[in-house]
Write a protein that holds these residues in place. Structure first.
Motif, PDB file in Angstrom:
ATOM      1  N   ASP A 213       0.847  -1.109  -0.013  1.00 22.43           N
ATOM      2  CA  ASP A 213      -0.111   0.032   0.013  1.00 22.43           C
ATOM      3  C   ASP A 213       0.995   1.278  -0.009  1.00 22.43           C
ATOM      4  N   THR A 218      -3.239   0.333  -3.530  1.00 25.82           N
ATOM      5  CA  THR A 218      -2.876  -1.098  -3.051  1.00 25.82           C
ATOM      6  C   THR A 218      -2.734  -1.896  -4.083  1.00 25.82           C
ATOM      7  N   THR A 231      -7.024   3.362  -3.662  1.00 22.47           N
ATOM      8  CA  THR A 231      -7.442   3.436  -2.319  1.00 22.47           C
ATOM      9  C   THR A 231      -7.187   4.584  -1.608  1.00 22.47           C
ATOM     10  N   PHE A 316      -6.089  -4.389   3.950  1.00 20.23           N
ATOM     11  CA  PHE A 316      -5.936  -5.435   3.149  1.00 20.23           C
ATOM     12  C   PHE A 316      -5.095  -6.592   3.900  1.00 20.23           C
ATOM     13  N   TRP A 323      -5.961 -13.460  -0.883  1.00 21.08           N
ATOM     14  CA  TRP A 323      -5.741 -11.961  -0.964  1.00 21.08           C
ATOM     15  C   TRP A 323      -7.046 -11.055  -0.640  1.00 21.08           C
ATOM     16  N   LYS A 324      -7.129  -9.997   0.046  1.00 20.09           N
ATOM     17  CA  LYS A 324      -8.065  -9.102   0.081  1.00 20.09           C
ATOM     18  C   LYS A 324      -7.793  -7.687   0.079  1.00 20.09           C
ATOM     19  N   ILE A 325      -8.787  -6.885  -0.501  1.00 16.26           N
ATOM     20  CA  ILE A 325      -8.644  -5.282  -0.458  1.00 16.26           C
ATOM     21  C   ILE A 325      -9.922  -4.928  -0.171  1.00 16.26           C
ATOM     22  N   GLU A 343     -15.015  -4.643  -1.551  1.00 14.89           N
ATOM     23  CA  GLU A 343     -14.163  -5.791  -1.161  1.00 14.89           C
ATOM     24  C   GLU A 343     -14.031  -6.541  -2.296  1.00 14.89           C
TER      25      GLU A 343
END
Length: 449
Positions: A213, A218, A231, A316, A323-325, A343
């Motif tokens: 980030d 990100t 973001t 994140f 993975w996740k943002i 998401e």
């Protein structure tokens, strides 16, 4: 146009001499600010051809003309509204000062103005205030050029210039060297960065940035997949000339090819296409009631932010198999009493992306429509399945499937501005619906097949 670095000194100096005879007096088109600055840089950077072994009279004429043009830049630089042109002009003035060391006014003026530009453009964390990827690379190119001139002149480089190059270099590593793809956020277009990479390598510059980030973006990636999302909050209106209202927009890259893209940016301010490319609809993000998440107003020769937005939450996760943002913004809060949250999860083993776009309404006044667009590279082919629940995406030799069970999905035509100041047609997938709930949750999936 027949001149190059292999041309004879005599030929080059004859062209310059003829130009000076014809254009010694000011003429607006010939003495345009950025053209004049580039001309000075070209003449002085190639002094082996343009100056060395010239006659005494030629050198006197050359010196006089360079300084006359530099004086013109000093007089006009404050009047220029274009920040990039100020950088070019400032660079030309500094080079003049390094070339004519007895005339200290040029170097002193150029460095003082450069310091002001850095202070105006770069915040205390070393981030460019505009959040413009292309502008960061532009600054880096010219700052390195100035630094190399100092080295050649055997004069110590100012510390503030070294510091700016360090931070801009980190941004360059983050946005380009790590991804090797032009991310079409906030004024960026497809570039010729590989040429700049060769230049950096030849001069021994190495930049590194392992952050996930950075600068309001990100980026998560492995060897095959890259997921990038905007973001960051919108910049201050003074730095918003090339800002695009694409908060929470994202791009997906598979094996170096764009799967999901933004539309890019049309830079010519006086064109309607500039406004279109600034809109939220030109990005792979959610749009409420056909209005952008930011509002722009005309200010002289640019569309600047009249109402921006803030990122209200962000996090994140980056693990080997997950993975996740997640992020949210308040761009629709004032007009629609709504907070938008996105998401995106990725499961590398299954090659599956799961996205959830949520709209939280503070109070319900009336219904409004929403759309979520997923823009695609012009070379991608789409086909809707017979049950109307899925869309097949053909990316080079890869196949992907887009699904959204509870909302209508369609294919629409659009415009792609990836190449600077031009456009071609492309396609986008869009989800549409009507919201009249306190919370709307739109789930979609993109899976490799």
């Amino acid at each position: 146009f027949s001149l190059d670095l292999k041309s004879s000194k005599k030929s080059v100096q004859k062209v310059i001499s003829d130009w000076i005879d014809k254009n010694d007096k000011y003429e607006k088109v010939i003495w345009e600010f950025d053209i004049t600055a580039k001309r000075i840089i070209s003449w002085l950077s190639n002094h082996q051809l343009s100056y060395n072994e010239g006659t005494r009279d030629y050198k006197l004429m050359f010196d006089h003309m360079v300084q006359k043009q530099a004086n013109h830049l000093i007089n006009e630089i404050k009047n220029s509204n274009n920040l990039e042109n100020k950088i070019i002009g400032c660079s030309a003035i500094i080079l003049t000062g390094l070339s004519y060391k007895k005339d200290k006014i040029y170097l002193e003026f150029g460095l003082n103005f450069l310091k002001k530009i850095i202070k105006y453009s770069i915040d205390n964390q070393g981030y460019l205030k505009s959040r413009n990827i292309q502008q960061q690379i532009f600054y880096l190119k010219y700052f390195i050029l100035i630094r190399e001139w100092f080295k050649e002149s055997q004069i110590e480089t100012p510390e503030y210039l070294n510091e700016a190059i360090y931070f801009l270099g980190q941004a360059y590593a983050y946005f380009w060297q790590n991804t090797r793809v032009d991310l079409l956020f906030n004024g960026n277009n497809n570039s010729n960065n590989p040429d700049f990479d060769n230049y950096l390598k030849r001069l021994g510059y190495k930049f590194k940035n392992d952050k996930k980030d950075y600068c309001g973006y990100t980026i998560l990636q492995n060897k095959k997949i890259c997921l990038a999302m905007d973001t960051g909050s919108s910049p201050d209106f003074k730095h918003s000339k090339n800002y695009q209202s694409g908060a929470l927009s994202f791009e997906l890259i598979s094996n170096g090819k764009k799967l999901i893209s933004n539309c890019g940016y049309y830079k010519r301010i006086n064109q309607k296409l500039n406004q279109i490319s600034k809109s939220s609809a030109a990005h792979s993000t959610l749009v409420i009631d056909d209005s952008s998440s930011c509002k722009f107003s005309r200010n002289e020769d640019a569309w600047l932010l009249k109402r921006g937005l803030k990122i209200t939450e962000k996090k994140f996760i980056f693990e080997k198999n997950y993975w996740k943002i997640a992020a949210a913004h308040d761009g629709y809060l004032k007009k629609y009493n709504s907070i938008c949250k996105r998401e995106i999860e990725f499961y590398p083993e299954r090659m599956l992306f799961i996205g959830i776009d949520k709209i939280f309404r503070k109070k319900i006044n009336n219904k409004y429509k929403f759309q979520i667009r997923f823009h695609l590279d012009p070379n991608i082919r789409l086909m809707k399945t017979q049950d109307n629940k899925s869309i097949l995406i053909e990316l080079d030799r890869e196949g992907w499937k887009f699904t959204c069970d509870n909302y209508e999905i369609n294919i629409d035509n659009g415009l792609y501005f990836g190449k600077k100041n031009s456009y071609i047609e492309n396609q986008n997938i869009f989800i549409s619906g009507i919201s009249n709930n306190n919370e709307e949750s739109i789930k979609w999936e993109i899976k490799k097949i």
